[in-house]
Scaffold this motif. Structure first.
Motif, PDB file in Angstrom:
ATOM      1  N   HIS A  63       0.806  -1.229   0.000  1.00  0.00           N
ATOM      2  CA  HIS A  63       0.000   0.000   0.000  1.00  0.00           C
ATOM      3  C   HIS A  63       0.840   1.281   0.000  1.00  0.00           C
ATOM      4  O   HIS A  63       0.495   2.269  -0.625  1.00  0.00           O
ATOM      5  CB  HIS A  63      -0.929   0.004   1.217  1.00  0.00           C
ATOM      6  CG  HIS A  63      -2.133  -0.857   1.035  1.00  0.00           C
ATOM      7  ND1 HIS A  63      -2.051  -2.215   0.900  1.00  0.00           N
ATOM      8  CD2 HIS A  63      -3.457  -0.551   0.951  1.00  0.00           C
ATOM      9  CE1 HIS A  63      -3.277  -2.705   0.743  1.00  0.00           C
ATOM     10  NE2 HIS A  63      -4.138  -1.713   0.768  1.00  0.00           N
ATOM     11  N   ILE A 107       1.105  -6.469  -4.995  1.00  0.00           N
ATOM     12  CA  ILE A 107      -0.176  -6.231  -4.325  1.00  0.00           C
ATOM     13  C   ILE A 107      -0.707  -7.569  -3.808  1.00  0.00           C
ATOM     14  O   ILE A 107      -0.724  -8.568  -4.532  1.00  0.00           O
ATOM     15  CB  ILE A 107      -1.208  -5.606  -5.287  1.00  0.00           C
ATOM     16  CG1 ILE A 107      -0.640  -4.338  -5.937  1.00  0.00           C
ATOM     17  CG2 ILE A 107      -2.507  -5.306  -4.568  1.00  0.00           C
ATOM     18  CD1 ILE A 107      -1.536  -3.736  -7.012  1.00  0.00           C
ATOM     19  N   HIS A 109      -3.437  -9.014  -3.409  1.00  0.00           N
ATOM     20  CA  HIS A 109      -4.430  -9.792  -4.159  1.00  0.00           C
ATOM     21  C   HIS A 109      -3.940 -10.215  -5.537  1.00  0.00           C
ATOM     22  O   HIS A 109      -4.643 -10.909  -6.268  1.00  0.00           O
ATOM     23  CB  HIS A 109      -5.737  -9.009  -4.270  1.00  0.00           C
ATOM     24  CG  HIS A 109      -6.170  -8.469  -2.952  1.00  0.00           C
ATOM     25  ND1 HIS A 109      -6.290  -9.270  -1.839  1.00  0.00           N
ATOM     26  CD2 HIS A 109      -6.466  -7.209  -2.545  1.00  0.00           C
ATOM     27  CE1 HIS A 109      -6.644  -8.522  -0.812  1.00  0.00           C
ATOM     28  NE2 HIS A 109      -6.750  -7.277  -1.217  1.00  0.00           N
ATOM     29  N   ASP A 128      -8.215  -6.104   4.319  1.00  0.00           N
ATOM     30  CA  ASP A 128      -8.324  -5.344   3.077  1.00  0.00           C
ATOM     31  C   ASP A 128      -9.600  -5.763   2.370  1.00  0.00           C
ATOM     32  O   ASP A 128      -9.810  -6.950   2.138  1.00  0.00           O
ATOM     33  CB  ASP A 128      -7.115  -5.640   2.186  1.00  0.00           C
ATOM     34  CG  ASP A 128      -7.048  -4.678   1.028  1.00  0.00           C
ATOM     35  OD1 ASP A 128      -6.223  -3.772   1.082  1.00  0.00           O
ATOM     36  OD2 ASP A 128      -7.854  -4.832   0.095  1.00  0.00           O
ATOM     37  N   HIS A 130     -10.680  -5.688  -0.628  1.00  0.00           N
ATOM     38  CA  HIS A 130     -10.639  -6.354  -1.936  1.00  0.00           C
ATOM     39  C   HIS A 130     -10.138  -7.784  -1.892  1.00  0.00           C
ATOM     40  O   HIS A 130      -9.830  -8.382  -2.934  1.00  0.00           O
ATOM     41  CB  HIS A 130      -9.859  -5.506  -2.939  1.00  0.00           C
ATOM     42  CG  HIS A 130     -10.592  -4.248  -3.252  1.00  0.00           C
ATOM     43  ND1 HIS A 130     -10.259  -3.050  -2.698  1.00  0.00           N
ATOM     44  CD2 HIS A 130     -11.698  -4.033  -4.006  1.00  0.00           C
ATOM     45  CE1 HIS A 130     -11.129  -2.133  -3.111  1.00  0.00           C
ATOM     46  NE2 HIS A 130     -12.007  -2.701  -3.901  1.00  0.00           N
ATOM     47  N   SER A 339      -3.536  -1.370 -10.045  1.00  0.00           N
ATOM     48  CA  SER A 339      -4.380  -1.757  -8.902  1.00  0.00           C
ATOM     49  C   SER A 339      -4.755  -3.231  -8.939  1.00  0.00           C
ATOM     50  O   SER A 339      -4.669  -3.879  -9.986  1.00  0.00           O
ATOM     51  CB  SER A 339      -5.666  -0.926  -8.813  1.00  0.00           C
ATOM     52  OG  SER A 339      -6.712  -1.581  -9.505  1.00  0.00           O
ATOM     53  N   CYS A 340      -5.224  -3.726  -7.806  1.00  0.00           N
ATOM     54  CA  CYS A 340      -5.545  -5.156  -7.719  1.00  0.00           C
ATOM     55  C   CYS A 340      -6.707  -5.545  -8.616  1.00  0.00           C
ATOM     56  O   CYS A 340      -6.998  -6.709  -8.802  1.00  0.00           O
ATOM     57  CB  CYS A 340      -5.804  -5.555  -6.270  1.00  0.00           C
ATOM     58  SG  CYS A 340      -7.153  -4.639  -5.506  1.00  0.00           S
ATOM     59  N   CYS A 400       0.414  -0.663  -4.902  1.00  0.00           N
ATOM     60  CA  CYS A 400      -0.950  -0.138  -5.001  1.00  0.00           C
ATOM     61  C   CYS A 400      -0.964   1.226  -5.704  1.00  0.00           C
ATOM     62  O   CYS A 400      -1.914   1.583  -6.378  1.00  0.00           O
ATOM     63  CB  CYS A 400      -1.568   0.009  -3.620  1.00  0.00           C
ATOM     64  SG  CYS A 400      -1.847  -1.567  -2.806  1.00  0.00           S
ATOM     65  N   CYS A 403      -3.806   3.981  -6.873  1.00  0.00           N
ATOM     66  CA  CYS A 403      -5.128   3.470  -6.501  1.00  0.00           C
ATOM     67  C   CYS A 403      -5.608   4.140  -5.230  1.00  0.00           C
ATOM     68  O   CYS A 403      -6.781   4.446  -5.091  1.00  0.00           O
ATOM     69  CB  CYS A 403      -5.111   1.965  -6.327  1.00  0.00           C
ATOM     70  SG  CYS A 403      -6.659   1.345  -5.670  1.00  0.00           S
ATOM     71  N   LEU A 404      -4.696   4.338  -4.281  1.00  0.00           N
ATOM     72  CA  LEU A 404      -5.100   5.039  -3.051  1.00  0.00           C
ATOM     73  C   LEU A 404      -4.126   6.135  -2.638  1.00  0.00           C
ATOM     74  O   LEU A 404      -4.315   6.756  -1.595  1.00  0.00           O
ATOM     75  CB  LEU A 404      -5.385   4.059  -1.898  1.00  0.00           C
ATOM     76  CG  LEU A 404      -4.271   3.679  -0.915  1.00  0.00           C
ATOM     77  CD1 LEU A 404      -4.859   3.003   0.297  1.00  0.00           C
ATOM     78  CD2 LEU A 404      -3.230   2.862  -1.569  1.00  0.00           C
ATOM     79  N   ASN A 422     -10.550   0.515  -8.569  1.00  0.00           N
ATOM     80  CA  ASN A 422     -11.899   0.102  -8.187  1.00  0.00           C
ATOM     81  C   ASN A 422     -12.710   1.154  -7.450  1.00  0.00           C
ATOM     82  O   ASN A 422     -13.871   0.962  -7.163  1.00  0.00           O
ATOM     83  CB  ASN A 422     -11.801  -1.149  -7.333  1.00  0.00           C
ATOM     84  CG  ASN A 422     -10.661  -1.037  -6.331  1.00  0.00           C
ATOM     85  OD1 ASN A 422     -10.515  -0.022  -5.664  1.00  0.00           O
ATOM     86  ND2 ASN A 422      -9.843  -2.063  -6.243  1.00  0.00           N
ATOM     87  N   ARG A 428      -9.726   9.927  -3.470  1.00  0.00           N
ATOM     88  CA  ARG A 428      -9.121   8.605  -3.387  1.00  0.00           C
ATOM     89  C   ARG A 428      -7.709   8.593  -3.993  1.00  0.00           C
ATOM     90  O   ARG A 428      -6.806   7.958  -3.500  1.00  0.00           O
ATOM     91  CB  ARG A 428     -10.019   7.590  -4.099  1.00  0.00           C
ATOM     92  CG  ARG A 428      -9.428   6.208  -4.276  1.00  0.00           C
ATOM     93  CD  ARG A 428      -9.538   5.381  -3.020  1.00  0.00           C
ATOM     94  NE  ARG A 428      -8.996   4.036  -3.232  1.00  0.00           N
ATOM     95  CZ  ARG A 428      -8.987   3.090  -2.321  1.00  0.00           C
ATOM     96  NH1 ARG A 428      -9.485   3.299  -1.120  1.00  0.00           N
ATOM     97  NH2 ARG A 428      -8.484   1.906  -2.576  1.00  0.00           N
TER      98      ARG A 428
HETATM   99  S1  SF4 Z   1      -7.766  -1.562  -3.829  1.00  0.00           S
HETATM  100 FE1  SF4 Z   1      -5.961  -0.397  -4.335  1.00  0.00          FE
HETATM  101  S2  SF4 Z   1      -5.063  -0.011  -2.337  1.00  0.00           S
HETATM  102 FE2  SF4 Z   1      -6.493  -1.679  -2.024  1.00  0.00          FE
HETATM  103  S3  SF4 Z   1      -5.269  -3.532  -2.310  1.00  0.00           S
HETATM  104 FE3  SF4 Z   1      -6.144  -3.010  -4.279  1.00  0.00          FE
HETATM  105  S4  SF4 Z   1      -4.566  -1.835  -5.291  1.00  0.00           S
HETATM  106 FE4  SF4 Z   1      -4.090  -1.830  -3.136  1.00  0.00          FE
END
Ligand code: SF4
Lengths: 459, 197
Positions: A63, A107, A109, A128, A130, A339-340, A400, A403-404, A422, A428
């Protein structure tokens, strides 16, 4: 009694049921990362509770991590401390850590499936939301809070109520240019952001049967954006093919034995779901979002709805859009592909195929962030790196990222970013940033044109 | 965990729908390794402008409103599973959040931190919001033992649902770890007896 895939996996993991209360569910695999684990380790340390099954925990750093110069010490002090704390905690407790620079880092995931850690019929959790991604393998996987991370560390179990079951069926053939991301954005736009709360979803029907494992992960990943704890897809030949030969996959006869068991997990023909929806694949088109939650999505050629609602209007004000407006030709300066949800090799192949021989628009800043070191290596091996470079895209190291926006990859205030991630929540991708969610293909087209175009009619 | 039985307090109205945990506590404040001080950054980007100045239009900056109860629009706490959201709400001083709908993970996180999420009907939510907006001194009573929420002023009330196990935990100040450790033998037996995986 006829059972659903979800029931079969759930029921085989119930340790006990608390009188008048929730159930104790056994967890096969626990994934952790730097942001949501430190307070859990601290809690156990304060209470003098040892970790119960450290071998069933896998850790990664994702992250907070920078996406350039990962070989150097992390510049941001707070991030560096959090990453160091993760290393200390893992070392102290004998937990396998794929930290920054490790060949399996990435990441959370993305790495667990690609290492064969994620397998059908398992239960998995992670601090998390996701975590739902892993459901693509017929796994019950869901996100938990840090208190629960501590509980799983202490007992390899969580206390939770059994969710209700929902089935979403999509039959038919997807139109050209429609990607798995569009399928899930379409479903969320149709059903709404809280439609799944209290449910576990099974995705079924031709569309998912014909979908790659990467695509299934994209779909399951965003189950949480409907409020669902998770989503799953029945394991089949594609699942077994994907798992076979991966690092932690069962080997030889053991693999065949498992496949026989995994086959038995499919939902029985007459099993009953608490709720069911059916969609027609031919109605799905490339999608984009126009608001500040993932349910605010439209087909790319459609106009923004004219809903009368204070929160809806607040959201449009934030985005700088008007009711009834079309987003075609909207100028875009930032594109994030990662991102995941969409940072697996298949996503980058789609992008590379589209942009090959083209150049990004001058106004666009296009960022490509692979989901893992393994994906990054594959990008090189398949020669995609030079395609990205020649087109003017920036290829970064895994994480990540935007994405965040916990690291330096932030979108400036007021700027639009077409993103394959996502979540399009306010801020964000950085304070004041405006996120438009889309598939990797739509994102690639925006990067080339410098504005939103309707790829479903353009080619 | 602290015990929770009943509170009577004024409330702060926040009638926005789908408040996600990124708004409750933005990601850039998640770098701490302990649970302290998150209240300072609760709703950070709504409370402050980007230059750090106070956004006087946001309700938390309006001196007329105060209290240990937050009343929010439907689907509160959606999005990220970050428990930091519950920590920041608790650290700021809220003990109860009222909404007509809560996201799953947030609800669990709140309960694990001794914060009571009270789900009321959409109609009652509107009554609460309107009453409090009109008279910020209106008091709300949240009685966990009787699962009842009432407005002192108008004497209107509604009952609310809570899982009996969770209710017991809150009333006694127990948490889930205590219970899980007490059944360790059962968990070990389960591990030995399972056939698959
Ligand atoms: S949503 Fe974004 S911050 Fe959360 S695990 Fe997936 S890539 Fe990382």
């Amino acid at each position: 009694m006829e059972k659903t895939l979800f029931d079969k996996v759930w029921d085989s993991h119930v340790v006990t049921t608390i009188k008048n209360g929730p159930q104790v569910l056994y967890i096969d695999k626990h994934l952790i990362h730097e942001v949501t684990s430190p307070q859990a380790f601290q809690e156990l340390e304060n209470r003098n509770i040892p970790l119960f099954r450290p071998k069933q925990i896998v850790a990664t750093a994702d992250h907070n991590t920078p996406t350039i110069d990962q070989h150097l010490p992390v510049k941001d002090e707070l991030s560096r401390k959090q990453l160091e704390q993760l290393s200390i905690n893992c070392k102290k407790n004998n937990i396998e850590l794929y930290g920054l620079g490790h060949q399996y880092n990435g990441i959370v995931h993305v790495i667990a499936p690609e290492l064969g850690i994620t397998q059908p019929g398992m239960t998995m959790v992670c601090g998390d939301s996701h975590t739902s991604t892993h459901g693509a393998f017929g796994t019950i996987a869901f996100g938990i809070g840090t208190s629960q991370v501590a509980q799983v560390m202490a007992s390899q179990s969580v206390i939770t109520e059994k969710p209700k079951t929902m089935r979403i069926i999509v039959n038919g053939k997807l139109p050209k240019m429609v990607q798995p991301k569009d399928v899930i954005l379409y479903i969320i736009a149709k059903l709404g952001t809280n439609s799944g709360t209290g449910y576990f979803i099974e995705y079924a029907g031709e569309v998912f049967e014909n979908m790659s494992m990467e695509g299934r992960m994209t779909v399951c990943n965003m189950s949480i954006e409907m409020g669902a704890r998770g989503g799953m897809i029945a394991p089949d030949a594609s699942t077994y093919e994907y798992i076979k030969g991966r690092k932690f996959a069962p080997k030889e006869q053991e693999f065949d034995k498992r496949v026989a068991y995994w086959e038995s997990l499919k939902t029985d023909t007459n099993a009953i779901f608490d709720l069911e929806f059916t969609f027609d694949a031919t109605d799905i088109a490339p999608m984009i979002t126009y608001g500040t939650n993932p349910g605010m999505g439209i087909k790319i050629g459609e106009t923004i709805p004219t809903t009368e609602n204070e929160s809806f209007e607040k959201s449009l004000r934030y985005m700088g859009f008007e009711k009834g407006e079309s987003l075609i030709n909207q100028s875009i300066n930032y594109v994030f592909i990662g991102s995941c949800t969409n940072s697996r090799i298949e996503d980058f192949r789609v992008v590379a195929e589209y942009i090959k021989g083209k150049k990004k628009a001058l106004n666009v800043n296009a960022l490509i962030v692979p989901g893992s070191q393994l994906v990054a290596s594959q990008i090189k091996e398949e020669g995609l790196e030079s395609i990205f470079e020649e087109a003017g895209f920036k290829l970064r190291q895994p994480g990540c990222s935007a994405c965040l926006a916990m690291n330096d990859d932030k979108i400036p205030e007021g700027e639009y970013c077409v993103s394959t991630s996502n979540r399009n929540f306010e801020g964000r991708q950085g304070q004041g940033s405006r996120t438009i969610l889309a598939s990797p293909l739509v994102a690639a087209s925006v990067a080339i044109e410098g504005k939103i175009i309707d790829i479903s009619t353009t080619f | 965990m602290k015990q929770f039985k009943k509170i009577i307090s004024t409330a702060i109205p926040l009638p926005i729908e789908n408040i996600d945990t990124d708004q409750i506590i933005p990601a850039r404040f998640l770098k701490a390794t302990d649970k302290k001080g998150f209240g300072e950054n609760l709703f950070r980007d709504w409370r402050f402008h980007k230059d750090g100045s106070i956004n006087s239009e946001f309700v938390l900056n309006n001196d007329s409103f105060s209290g240990q109860i937050l009343i929010a629009g439907t689907n509160f706490g959606c999005g990220s599973s970050r428990e930091h959201a519950a920590w920041s709400i608790g650290d700021y001083g809220f003990k109860v959040v009222i909404s007509s709908f809560f996201a799953d993970i947030f609800k669990g996180n709140a309960l694990n931190n001794g914060i009571l999420p009270v789900q009321v009907s959409e109609e009652f939510l509107q009554i609460l919001l309107n009453t409090v907006k009109e008279n910020p001194q209106s008091k709300i009573e949240v009685d966990l033992e009787n699962q009842k929420i009432s407005l002192e002023e108008t004497k209107t009330s509604e009952t609310f649902e809570i899982n009996p196990y969770k209710k017991l935990c809150l009333i006694n100040g127990y948490d889930d770890i205590d219970y899980l450790i007490s059944i360790k033998d059962t968990i070990e037996t389960f591990e030995k007896n399972r056939i698959t995986i």
